[in-house]
Design a protein around this motif. Structure first.
Motif, PDB file in Angstrom:
ATOM      1  N   ASN A  83     -15.136 -24.824 -14.119  1.00  0.00           N
ATOM      2  CA  ASN A  83     -15.971 -24.287 -15.184  1.00  0.00           C
ATOM      3  C   ASN A  83     -17.052 -23.374 -14.604  1.00  0.00           C
ATOM      4  OD1 ASN A  83     -18.018 -25.968 -14.177  1.00  0.00           O
ATOM      5  ND2 ASN A  83     -17.534 -27.589 -15.633  1.00  0.00           N
ATOM      6  N   ILE A  84     -17.891 -22.840 -15.470  1.00  0.00           N
ATOM      7  CA  ILE A  84     -18.882 -21.860 -15.039  1.00  0.00           C
ATOM      8  C   ILE A  84     -19.827 -22.452 -14.008  1.00  0.00           C
ATOM      9  CG2 ILE A  84     -20.781 -20.404 -15.820  1.00  0.00           C
ATOM     10  CD1 ILE A  84     -19.409 -20.220 -18.530  1.00  0.00           C
ATOM     11  N   GLN A  85     -20.304 -23.674 -14.234  1.00  0.00           N
ATOM     12  CA  GLN A  85     -21.240 -24.296 -13.318  1.00  0.00           C
ATOM     13  C   GLN A  85     -20.599 -24.561 -11.960  1.00  0.00           C
ATOM     14  OE1 GLN A  85     -24.544 -24.823 -13.665  1.00  0.00           O
ATOM     15  NE2 GLN A  85     -24.446 -25.450 -11.524  1.00  0.00           N
ATOM     16  N   ARG A  87     -18.125 -22.910 -10.579  1.00  0.00           N
ATOM     17  CA  ARG A  87     -17.937 -21.628  -9.888  1.00  0.00           C
ATOM     18  C   ARG A  87     -19.250 -21.158  -9.266  1.00  0.00           C
ATOM     19  NH1 ARG A  87     -14.678 -20.383 -14.625  1.00  0.00           N
ATOM     20  NH2 ARG A  87     -16.192 -18.861 -15.383  1.00  0.00           N
ATOM     21  N   LYS A  88     -20.338 -21.382  -9.979  1.00  0.00           N
ATOM     22  CA  LYS A  88     -21.648 -21.003  -9.452  1.00  0.00           C
ATOM     23  C   LYS A  88     -22.000 -21.829  -8.218  1.00  0.00           C
ATOM     24  CE  LYS A  88     -26.532 -20.645 -10.763  1.00  0.00           C
ATOM     25  NZ  LYS A  88     -27.527 -20.866 -11.852  1.00  0.00           N
ATOM     26  N   SER A 106      -7.631 -17.452 -16.858  1.00  0.00           N
ATOM     27  CA  SER A 106      -7.903 -18.472 -17.863  1.00  0.00           C
ATOM     28  C   SER A 106      -6.987 -19.681 -17.682  1.00  0.00           C
ATOM     29  CB  SER A 106      -7.712 -17.889 -19.267  1.00  0.00           C
ATOM     30  OG  SER A 106      -7.783 -18.930 -20.242  1.00  0.00           O
ATOM     31  N   ASP A 290     -16.492 -24.865 -21.631  1.00  0.00           N
ATOM     32  CA  ASP A 290     -17.298 -24.549 -20.446  1.00  0.00           C
ATOM     33  C   ASP A 290     -16.566 -23.680 -19.433  1.00  0.00           C
ATOM     34  OD1 ASP A 290     -19.503 -25.807 -21.341  1.00  0.00           O
ATOM     35  OD2 ASP A 290     -19.277 -27.627 -20.152  1.00  0.00           O
ATOM     36  N   PHE A 291     -15.431 -23.109 -19.816  1.00  0.00           N
ATOM     37  CA  PHE A 291     -14.654 -22.302 -18.881  1.00  0.00           C
ATOM     38  C   PHE A 291     -14.741 -20.811 -19.202  1.00  0.00           C
ATOM     39  CE2 PHE A 291     -12.997 -26.486 -18.322  1.00  0.00           C
ATOM     40  CZ  PHE A 291     -12.569 -26.547 -17.012  1.00  0.00           C
ATOM     41  N   ASP A 292     -15.621 -20.459 -20.113  1.00  0.00           N
ATOM     42  CA  ASP A 292     -15.802 -19.056 -20.491  1.00  0.00           C
ATOM     43  C   ASP A 292     -14.507 -18.453 -21.022  1.00  0.00           C
ATOM     44  OD1 ASP A 292     -17.285 -16.756 -20.875  1.00  0.00           O
ATOM     45  OD2 ASP A 292     -16.887 -15.960 -18.881  1.00  0.00           O
ATOM     46  N   VAL A 293     -13.805 -19.241 -21.839  1.00  0.00           N
ATOM     47  CA  VAL A 293     -12.566 -18.785 -22.461  1.00  0.00           C
ATOM     48  C   VAL A 293     -12.784 -18.738 -23.971  1.00  0.00           C
ATOM     49  CG1 VAL A 293     -10.119 -19.257 -22.826  1.00  0.00           C
ATOM     50  CG2 VAL A 293     -11.177 -19.813 -20.641  1.00  0.00           C
ATOM     51  N   SER A 294     -12.542 -17.604 -24.574  1.00  0.00           N
ATOM     52  CA  SER A 294     -12.787 -17.459 -26.009  1.00  0.00           C
ATOM     53  C   SER A 294     -11.572 -16.962 -26.782  1.00  0.00           C
ATOM     54  CB  SER A 294     -13.959 -16.496 -26.251  1.00  0.00           C
ATOM     55  OG  SER A 294     -13.693 -15.232 -25.655  1.00  0.00           O
TER      56      SER A 294
END
Length: 470
Positions: A83-85, A87-88, A106, A290-294
């Motif tokens: 997820n985004i966190q 990866r950061k 994705s 939370d994976f920045d997938v829309s």
């Protein structure tokens, strides 16, 4: 598992000479590198340098720092679904520059139909449908993985199938480990057994059709033709759930993922996992929030998930005719669910009847549940009935899908459905079981399955003491 995962050339200055060393980095075994040495696990361990996977991973930044001088060393970082966190965190721990190129694929797999099912702790009742399927289909059964939260659950399921199937556990009843139709796989499984299971499961014509496994199954292995993934209890975090679901349908053919859960199995899970088990929204949207997938191509259609299927209007704005898959825990088979079209007026009439029933039922239970508990329960029941009214034609469906804790209350709801729609089979209605008006209100507390009720209440509203403590 191969010892060498990647080779990294590091150029550094050592006194008055320049040299190059090949560093072999492995998550489970990190060698000594100029002062970077993992501690021994204990004095009796045969492995000289043993460290936990995540400890080693967090220290890879130290390797990266050795390559900070010019000429800069190109670095390729690969990871599974993150997820985004996460990866950061990876970028920070590996000291990657802000200008690094990020390539994100994705994790959404639109060919996987997402389903969920509330079960109890009775293994026999929860898996008899699967046991019947492997007995009937044998070596022709579609390949299936059942992910368990513990080795104990793996063993319980394996022994349940072994005892109940007897000689049917083996292809053509030839009793030999290589002919076993199902297997168990976890980190403590003997290496030779792991290899045998993987070889059979990877083979299109292999004997092994079903595996009971922990998350140890899947790392570094690509199963191209797994048609069904079953999660017997969700993992603690959403990232792990996404990875396990993604084991299905890697050949891009249609596949299914079934989440089996109850209050006990979600007790120590993250809040996002609990929402996935109990909310009525799109399961795919919650899973990938939370994976920045829309972009969800099948969003709100019968190809997406069980919740979207129930609201699908693909038939020119009318209720979808595609049968809703339901696993019958009593008979062990899947069958389509009957549906009805519900008009706005019928919905409002049903709502009014439920409101009347709520007042009658809650008045007598105020002293038992308290004002807050009473309102929580009846509101949940009303919403659930209105949500499922398209599919309620028998008492069994009510008991399996609604927060109902007595047979008499389930029969009350079925009678209300018949009062509004007049399409319930007369054989399904038993007036003697009805508790409407005075019968249910006078029943003693001892007659109620209080534990089941409290579990349903806790799951639907996530207000149990365990949740608050977390």
């Amino acid at each position: 598992m191969q010892r060498r995962l990647f080779d990294l050339w590091i150029e550094y200055e050592d006194g008055q000479r320049n040299s190059k060393e090949l560093v072999e980095a492995c998550p489970h075994l990190v060698q000594t590198i100029r002062g970077f040495k993992a501690e021994k696990k204990d004095s009796s361990s045969k492995k000289e340098f043993v460290a936990a996977f995540r400890e080693c991973f967090s220290r890879l930044g130290e390797l990266r720092s050795l390559a900070s001088k010019k000429p800069l060393l190109p670095v390729l970082v690969l990871t599974a679904a993150a997820n985004i966190q996460s990866r950061k965190t990876i970028e920070e721990s590996l000291c990657l520059r802000p200008s690094c190129i990020r390539i994100f694929i994705s994790p959404n797999r639109e060919n996987i139909y997402l389903n969920r099912l509330r079960v109890n702790s009775n293994v026999s009742q929860s898996f008899n449908w699967l046991l019947k399927k492997i007995r009937e289909d044998g070596i022709h059964m579609e390949k299936t993985i059942v992910y368990c939260k513990s080795i104990k659950d793996c063993g319980r399921l394996f022994m349940h199938f072994k005892v109940n199937l007897g000689n049917d556990s083996f292809h053509k009843n030839k009793v030999h480990s290589k002919n076993l139709l199902f297997a168990m796989y976890h980190h403590s499984t003997l290496s030779k057994n792991q290899s045998q299971v993987l070889d059979s499961f990877l083979d299109e014509e292999g004997t092994c059709r079903l595996i009971f496994a922990t998350n140890a199954l899947g790392m570094g292995v690509n199963f191209p033709n797994v048609r069904h993934i079953i999660l017997y209890g969700p993992p603690r975090e959403m990232e792990e759930l996404v990875q396990q679901v993604g084991r299905a349908g890697r050949d891009w053919e249609p596949a299914t993922a079934l989440l089996m859960f109850n209050g006990q199995k979600t007790r120590n899970c993250d809040q996002q996992i609990k929402n996935l088990c109990n909310d009525t929204g799109c399961l795919r949207e919650m899973m990938l929030a939370d994976f920045d997938v829309s972009n969800f191509p099948n969003f709100k259609t019968h190809k997406c998930c069980i919740n979207c299927h129930m609201e699908c209007l693909c038939d020119k704005g009318k209720l979808c005719r595609e049968p809703l898959p339901v696993i019958n825990l009593n008979e062990g088979e899947e069958k389509p669910v009957m549906t009805r079209e519900v008009s706005h007026n019928e919905m409002e009439v049903l709502r009014e009847i439920l409101e009347d029933y709520k007042e009658e039922f809650s008045t007598e239970f105020k002293c038992f549940l308290g004002v807050d508990g009473r309102n929580l329960f009846v509101d949940a029941l009303t919403k659930k009935v209105l949500k499922h009214c398209k599919f309620i034609f028998d008492k069994a469906y009510i008991l399996e899908n609604l927060p109902v804790f007595t047979n008499s209350q389930a029969m009350d709801i079925l009678c209300m459905m018949n009062d509004v729609f007049q399409d319930v089979d007369k054989g399904e209605i038993d007036i003697d079981q009805c508790a409407r008006l005075n019968t249910a209100l006078n029943m003693s507390v001892d007659e109620l399955d209080i534990s089941t009720f409290l579990e349903e209440l806790s799951d639907d509203y996530e207000m149990s003491s365990d949740d608050n403590s977390e």
